[in-house]
Design an enzyme around this catalytic site. Structure first.
Site, PDB file in Angstrom:
ATOM      1  N   ASP A  29     -14.205 -28.136  57.257  1.00  0.00           N
ATOM      2  CA  ASP A  29     -13.038 -26.874  57.647  1.00  0.00           C
ATOM      3  C   ASP A  29     -12.826 -26.732  59.126  1.00  0.00           C
ATOM      4  OD1 ASP A  29     -13.417 -24.430  54.585  1.00  0.00           O
ATOM      5  OD2 ASP A  29     -13.509 -23.726  56.991  1.00  0.00           O
ATOM      6  N   ILE A  30     -12.228 -25.633  58.859  1.00  0.00           N
ATOM      7  CA  ILE A  30     -11.937 -25.453  60.276  1.00  0.00           C
ATOM      8  C   ILE A  30     -12.291 -24.059  60.715  1.00  0.00           C
ATOM      9  CG2 ILE A  30      -9.503 -23.100  59.682  1.00  0.00           C
ATOM     10  CD1 ILE A  30      -8.515 -24.871  61.965  1.00  0.00           C
ATOM     11  N   ASN A  86     -14.432 -21.177  44.653  1.00  0.00           N
ATOM     12  CA  ASN A  86     -13.966 -20.024  45.120  1.00  0.00           C
ATOM     13  C   ASN A  86     -12.501 -20.089  43.824  1.00  0.00           C
ATOM     14  OD1 ASN A  86     -15.292 -18.654  46.261  1.00  0.00           O
ATOM     15  ND2 ASN A  86     -14.213 -19.662  48.350  1.00  0.00           N
ATOM     16  N   GLY A  92     -12.578 -14.050  46.549  1.00  0.00           N
ATOM     17  CA  GLY A  92     -12.199 -14.950  48.009  1.00  0.00           C
ATOM     18  C   GLY A  92     -10.973 -16.048  48.594  1.00  0.00           C
ATOM     19  N   GLN A  93     -11.039 -16.186  46.916  1.00  0.00           N
ATOM     20  CA  GLN A  93      -9.728 -17.881  47.448  1.00  0.00           C
ATOM     21  C   GLN A  93      -8.610 -17.170  47.892  1.00  0.00           C
ATOM     22  OE1 GLN A  93      -8.351 -19.044  43.593  1.00  0.00           O
ATOM     23  NE2 GLN A  93      -7.123 -21.172  44.408  1.00  0.00           N
ATOM     24  N   HIS A  99      -9.631 -26.174  45.510  1.00  0.00           N
ATOM     25  CA  HIS A  99     -10.757 -27.111  46.429  1.00  0.00           C
ATOM     26  C   HIS A  99     -12.152 -26.722  46.577  1.00  0.00           C
ATOM     27  CE1 HIS A  99      -9.339 -22.885  48.232  1.00  0.00           C
ATOM     28  NE2 HIS A  99     -10.522 -23.481  49.141  1.00  0.00           N
ATOM     29  N   HIS A 101     -15.761 -26.322  48.322  1.00  0.00           N
ATOM     30  CA  HIS A 101     -16.359 -26.228  49.355  1.00  0.00           C
ATOM     31  C   HIS A 101     -17.695 -27.304  49.341  1.00  0.00           C
ATOM     32  CE1 HIS A 101     -13.531 -22.500  51.453  1.00  0.00           C
ATOM     33  NE2 HIS A 101     -13.757 -22.717  50.178  1.00  0.00           N
TER      34      HIS A 101
HETATM   35  P1  AMP Z   1     -10.905 -20.506  50.337  1.00  0.00           P
HETATM   36  O1  AMP Z   1     -11.290 -18.985  50.658  1.00  0.00           O
HETATM   37  O2  AMP Z   1     -11.892 -20.511  48.912  1.00  0.00           O
HETATM   38  O3  AMP Z   1      -9.899 -20.645  49.351  1.00  0.00           O
HETATM   39  O4  AMP Z   1     -11.259 -21.828  51.190  1.00  0.00           O
HETATM   40  C1  AMP Z   1      -9.772 -22.214  52.317  1.00  0.00           C
HETATM   41  C2  AMP Z   1     -10.908 -23.035  52.925  1.00  0.00           C
HETATM   42  O5  AMP Z   1      -9.739 -23.177  54.136  1.00  0.00           O
HETATM   43  C3  AMP Z   1     -11.134 -21.624  54.539  1.00  0.00           C
HETATM   44  O6  AMP Z   1     -13.218 -22.041  54.109  1.00  0.00           O
HETATM   45  C4  AMP Z   1     -10.669 -21.725  55.428  1.00  0.00           C
HETATM   46  O7  AMP Z   1     -11.532 -22.079  56.501  1.00  0.00           O
HETATM   47  C5  AMP Z   1     -10.619 -23.133  55.057  1.00  0.00           C
HETATM   48  N1  AMP Z   1      -9.151 -23.774  55.947  1.00  0.00           N
HETATM   49  C6  AMP Z   1      -7.783 -22.695  55.716  1.00  0.00           C
HETATM   50  N2  AMP Z   1      -6.970 -23.717  57.212  1.00  0.00           N
HETATM   51  C7  AMP Z   1      -7.364 -24.965  57.125  1.00  0.00           C
HETATM   52  C8  AMP Z   1      -7.119 -25.862  58.413  1.00  0.00           C
HETATM   53  N3  AMP Z   1      -5.516 -26.198  58.049  1.00  0.00           N
HETATM   54  N4  AMP Z   1      -8.480 -27.447  57.881  1.00  0.00           N
HETATM   55  C9  AMP Z   1      -8.971 -26.746  57.354  1.00  0.00           C
HETATM   56  N5  AMP Z   1      -9.821 -25.899  57.284  1.00  0.00           N
HETATM   57  C10 AMP Z   1      -8.760 -24.720  56.238  1.00  0.00           C
END
Ligand code: AMP
Ligand code: ZN
Length: 113
Positions: A29-30, A86, A92-93, A99, A101
């Site tokens: 995750d970024i 999520n 908070g999706q 995906h 986590h």
């Molecule tokens: P969610 O809130 O469950 O939809 O999670 C989305 C996740 O994607 C968050 O934890 C972000 O930090 C992660 N995210 C968004 N953009 C990127 C990216 N380019 N590379 C890696 N993770 C990302």
């Protein structure tokens, strides 16, 4: 297709990949919320839990087994970890490509915030 995670799978957006097979892709995750924070995604575009169909059942099981293998690989399996999906606004999706986590490397509270 303007989906962020589909672009990551295709290599159009860079990521720190840690696992890939014919059905599954995983990367760091970024914006990590724990020492280990990996996103495990299906290569097939599925928007989220509500869009799952019976044919996806084996895929979701495989993602769970993959989560445990990655947790072992990153040395957080013994102490424990959390796998979170999520779904929707209250959870908070933010990205509408399903995906999982994988969070580990620290103790976590319950219930989550
Ligand atoms: P969610 O809130 O469950 O939809 O999670 C989305 C996740 O994607 C968050 O934890 C972000 O930090 C992660 N995210 C968004 N953009 C990127 C990216 N380019 N590379 C890696 N993770 C990302
Ligand atoms: Zn997608």
């Amino acid at each position: 297709m303007s989906c962020l995670f589909c672009k990551i799978i295709k290599g159009e957006i860079p990521c720190k990949k840690i696992y890939e097979d014919d059905q599954i892709f995983a990367f760091h995750d970024i914006n990590p919320q724990a020492p280990v924070h990996v996103l495990i995604i299906s290569k097939k575009h599925i928007s989220g839990i509500p869009q799952l169909v019976i044919d996806d059942d084996a895929l979701i099981g495989k993602i769970m087994r993959t989560a445990h293998k990655i947790a072992q690989q990153l040395n957080v399996a013994d102490q424990g970890y959390r796998v979170v999906v999520n779904s929707g606004r209250n959870a908070g999706q933010e990205v509408f490509h399903i995906h999982f986590h994988l969070l580990g490397g620290r103790s976590m509270n319950w219930p989550p915030g």
